[in-house]
Enzyme design. Structure first.
Site, PDB file in Angstrom:
ATOM      1  N   ASP A 191       0.816  -1.313   0.005  1.00  0.00           N
ATOM      2  CA  ASP A 191       0.221   0.143  -0.062  1.00  0.00           C
ATOM      3  C   ASP A 191       0.871   1.041  -0.073  1.00  0.00           C
ATOM      4  O   ASP A 191       1.995   1.105  -0.542  1.00  0.00           O
ATOM      5  CB  ASP A 191      -1.035  -0.057   1.233  1.00  0.00           C
TER       6      ASP A 191
ATOM      7  N   HIS B 183      -3.929   6.529   3.189  1.00  0.00           N
ATOM      8  CA  HIS B 183      -4.570   5.278   2.544  1.00  0.00           C
ATOM      9  C   HIS B 183      -3.914   3.943   3.352  1.00  0.00           C
ATOM     10  O   HIS B 183      -4.609   2.891   3.705  1.00  0.00           O
ATOM     11  CB  HIS B 183      -4.504   5.208   0.899  1.00  0.00           C
TER      12      HIS B 183
ATOM     13  N   SER C  78     -11.018  -0.291  -1.581  1.00  0.00           N
ATOM     14  CA  SER C  78      -9.781  -0.345  -0.701  1.00  0.00           C
ATOM     15  C   SER C  78      -9.759  -0.431   0.703  1.00  0.00           C
ATOM     16  O   SER C  78      -9.340  -1.361   1.657  1.00  0.00           O
ATOM     17  CB  SER C  78      -9.180   0.797  -0.704  1.00  0.00           C
TER      18      SER C  78
END
Ligand SMILES: *[C@@H]1O[C@H](CO)[C@@H](O)[C@H](O)[C@H]1NC(C)=O
Ligand SMILES: *[C@@H]1O[C@H](CO)[C@@H](O)[C@H](O)[C@H]1NC(C)=O
Ligand SMILES: *[C@@H]1O[C@H](CO)[C@@H](O)[C@H](O)[C@H]1NC(C)=O
Ligand SMILES: *[C@@H]1O[C@H](CO)[C@@H](O)[C@H](O)[C@H]1NC(C)=O
Length: 768
Positions: A164, A222, A551
């Site tokens: 990620d 994220h 996600s």
């Protein structure tokens, strides 16, 4: 052996260990994306070196072997460095592919084609990046009837490898209170420079940016959000601006995390990863011996042999690592989906029943439900404000989206501004309205955005309305001489229905590239998910934030996989995947079929796959559908017919003329994607199941919900198991009842019921 030779070998072991050259901090925080000013990076696939290093075992020969492999790779390059002096070799891969990433011009790449052992080369591409409350929602916490958390030791001992955007290592979600030490197999690295930032929760962190050893710090958010959803430790009093308060934790609060940063913010402000970095991240995760690969990234519509996420996942799967990946956020259009290989567990996004409310009260007294994380109190909720709809007044696309230039043409002072959500991001839209003097903003969903709304941290009072609410306010606006409204913020509610529903943005099948395997496999919470955030949010400086996307759905499943793997350490990736799929549910809280936020009707198999994950049930599936390496080779030979494409995925030599290729529908998958019509009026598929129930001598009877227009006949109708581990097979005949309309898809379901266990699979019959 001479001392110098020993030292040399030691150095080789050290350097072979990590695939990056270790440069010392200070870190350069490189931008992501593909830099057009530099010599492009090619992914080059080659055959293995003609003479392999042999003998011995362990690190010694492995390092020598890797050195000879690197030399072999180097022999394909015109020379070692570019005219700038920069090395051409970016990454030398060993686990994910036989091949490397290197800086080459198109001419130089073409010149390699004549070399013995060359297979193929492509310029790399970019891939987009696709919770206090969710453990309770999923029945893990405060659930007296489920013992999955205690029974699985909350995932202790499992390592989740997160591919990620890095991590904010000092966030309280990554403290190691209560954490066991790393498993002995762990050999990864913590690359923060001199600081000892890793601990028993955060075992390792490495950044990959074209071989530059880059800082694994998450300057986006994220990766931090995703990692904490999968395996964040407990944090009391988590909230966003005082909304959705509660105790935060990931799905597997005692599992370890290993972070591989490959997503970077590119020149356009988007988070993306390149092929070379993704492969390097997966390569390192395999070498570090993670248990689960968590991947919330990937480009839609790639052929399996052309997707390095799929190819890297295949290598991981053969090592017993479970690849878990997002289906992408390209819904609600059909067939724009990523990560659709059958050896990956592919996750779509659904809603939860928590709403951070922002209610729009119209001048005629009607109320419309909306959402906003930021519960501003600056709007006196009893006062009505004039409503203004720039899109109708100016009649341009830019005014519908509330772009700054358009808003300047209007007097918005003291008015509530209606804006559609497209062209720009909501944070920019909010700023535009605020800067133009607007008192508040109402965000409208067009029909494609459907019923999915977000609790966003807006800079001004705002409410995000569903498409149904949008239609009401637009009708009211157009049919009223002096339309007015206000927004009332009513805090967090936990009873929203229908729940769960499929997020309109969640990518949908059918896959056009995998031969008909149903994808996504399952859905999991992915809308307004509260999880760790690297920077303070809003006026109260929360360290948690709401995010939405497939996600966010994917790490819910990765965390659950860690729990299941602890309960069932001997299960293969396919068996774990099967357990999650065959126990998924398809009815919402009200007992009706799960709906799709786009159309509002019952979701089909291509939106929800097998259904919504049920972690407690997945721990006790009764039966599982096994799949091994050879099953996948049969499937791939059936799909591609040529050895070449199959070899790009499986990395061995394959002779499809000898391997019996099978149709995708014959793969022993826990779902049934079948095509009929065009002269094919019937098909029989065979499946085999393994008894993993705790009762020997259990009988399972079949129950079929037939798709419209199709007869389904199962033989035998009862499966009688006499011991745990026993494997039995059954056949399913699908037969057309009559004429069909080409292109139509009909759903059904096939379930095996033992009274104690229900093993349920979706059916999708596509008429051609
Ligand atoms: C390698 O080749 C490039 C041209 O392809 C040239 O510019 C560069 O100077 C060469 N490097 C060395 C060390 O010879
Ligand atoms: C808005 O513009 C479209 C063309 O862009 C036109 O067809 C339509 O009549 C316009 N509507 C109004 C109310 O002016
Ligand atoms: C207010 O206007 C909307 C849109 O025309 C309508 O659907 C709604 O029923 C009205 N409410 C009342 C109380 O009349
Ligand atoms: C417009 O408003 C009037 C009066 O409130 C109502 O009778 C009429 O049905 C409305 N028309 C539409 C299209 O909502």
């Amino acid at each position: 052996m001479a001392a110098a030779a020993i030292l040399n070998i030691l150095l080789l072991i050290l350097s072979a260990h990590l695939l990056v050259r270790a440069q010392l901090p200070p870190f350069v925080d490189e931008g992501g994306g593909i830099d057009p000013t530099k010599t492009p990076v090619y992914i080059v696939r080659v055959r293995g070196p003609p003479v392999q290093a042999r003998g011995g075992d362990g690190h010694h020969s492995r390092s020598l072997h890797f050195r000879s492999l690197k030399n072999w790779y180097m022999s394909f390059l015109p020379n070692a460095t570019l005219s700038s002096g920069e090395p051409r070799m970016v990454y030398a891969y060993r686990e994910v592919i036989t091949g490397f990433a290197a800086r080459l011009t198109a001419d130089e790449a073409e010149a390699m084609e004549d070399k013995e052992g060359f297979v193929t080369a492509y310029p790399e591409r970019a891939h987009p990046a696709s919770t206090t409350y969710t453990p309770t929602f999923l029945g893990l916490e405060n659930n007296p009837s489920s013992s999955l958390w205690p029974d699985s030791f909350m995932g202790a001992g499992q390592i989740i490898g997160v591919i990620d955007s890095g991590i904010a290592p000092t966030h309280p979600s990554f403290r190691d209170d209560g954490m066991p030490p790393p498993p002995t197999k762990w050999s990864g690295k913590c690359f923060w420079g001199n600081t000892r930032t890793c601990n028993n929760k955060l075992l390792g962190a490495v950044g990959f940016r074209h071989s530059l050893y880059s800082n694994p710090y998450d300057n986006d958010g994220h990766g931090t959000h995703v990692a904490s959803t999968a395996a964040g430790n407990f944090v009391d009093n988590a909230n966003v601006i005082n909304q959705a308060p509660g105790r935060a934790s990931g799905m597997a609060p005692r599992a370890h995390l290993a972070i591989y940063k490959v997503l970077f913010i590119d020149a356009s402000g988007k988070l993306s990863a390149t092929d070379a970095d993704i492969l390097a991240g997966i390569e390192q995760a395999i070498r570090d011996k993670v248990d689960i690969l968590q991947m919330s990234l990937g480009r839609a519509e790639l052929e399996l042999f052309d997707s390095f996420v799929a190819i890297g996942s295949f290598a991981a799967m053969t090592k017993g690592i479970v690849p878990c990946a997002a289906v992408a956020n390209d819904g609600p259009g059909k067939s724009f989906l990523a990560n659709d290989a059958p050896w990956m567990l592919t996750v779509g996004a659904s809603t939860i029943d928590r709403e951070i409310t922002a209610v729009v009260v119209l001048g005629n007294g009607s109320e419309i439900a909306g959402k906003s994380a930021n519960q501003h109190d600056s709007l006196p909720s009893s006062t009505q404000f004039p409503l203004i709809y720039p899109g109708v007044i100016l009649n341009t696309t830019a005014s519908l989206g509330c772009l700054a230039g358009e808003l300047q043409k209007l007097n918005l002072k003291g008015k509530i501004v209606m804006c559609y959500r497209f062209i720009i991001n909501d944070d920019e839209r909010g700023l535009n309205v605020k800067n133009a003097g607007g008192a508040a903003m109402i965000l409208l969903n067009n029909k494609y955005k459907g019923q999915t709304t977000f609790a966003f941290e807006h800079v001004l009072p705002a409410a995000h309305l569903r498409n149904t609410g949008t239609r009401v306010i637009v009708r009211y606006y157009k049919n009223t001489t002096a339309p007015t409204a206000t927004i009332q913020f009513r805090g967090t509610r936990f009873d929203f229905n229908p729940t769960p529903s499929i997020a309109s943005f969640s990518s949908r099948g059918p896959s056009l590239t995998n031969g008909g395997i149903i994808k996504p496999d399952v859905i999991a919470p992915g809308v307004n998910i509260l999880a760790a955030w690297p920077r303070p949010v809003g006026p109260t400086g929360s360290i948690f934030n709401f995010l939405s996307g497939t996600s966010m759905a994917t790490p819910h499943v990765s965390g659950v996989l860690a729990l299941l793997k602890n309960r069932h350490p001997t299960w293969s990736p396919a068996e774990l995947q099967s357990a999650i799929m065959t126990t998924a549910y398809t009815l919402n809280r009200q007992g009706n079929p799960i709906t799709d936020d786009y159309v509002g009707d019952a979701a089909t198999v291509f939106e929800q796959g097998a259904g919504h994950i049920d972690p407690a049930a997945a721990a006790q599936p009764g039966l599982v559908y096994p799949l091994n390496y050879f099953d996948h080779v049969h499937y791939l030979c059936g799909l591609y017919k040529t050895d070449y494409k199959v070899e790009l995925i499986v990395q061995g030599t394959v002779n499809c003329a000898q391997v019996k290729g099978i149709q995708a529908e014959q793969l022993n998958y826990p779902s049934f994607g079948v095509t009929l019509g065009g002269g094919k009026t019937a098909v029989t598929v065979t499946r085999r199941v393994t008894n993993v129930g705790d009762v020997a001598g259990s009988d399972y009877t079949v129950n079929v919900v037939e798709p419209d227009g199709v007869w389904v006949e199962v033989t035998p109708k009862t499966l009688r198991f006499s011991f745990v581990g026993e494997e039995l097979t059954y056949d399913v005949d699908f037969r057309l009842k009559g004429a069909t309309a080409a292109g139509e898809v009909k759903d059904g379901r096939l379930s095996w019921d033992s009274g104690k266990y229900l093993v349920s699979s979706p059916i999708a019959v596509t008429f051609v």
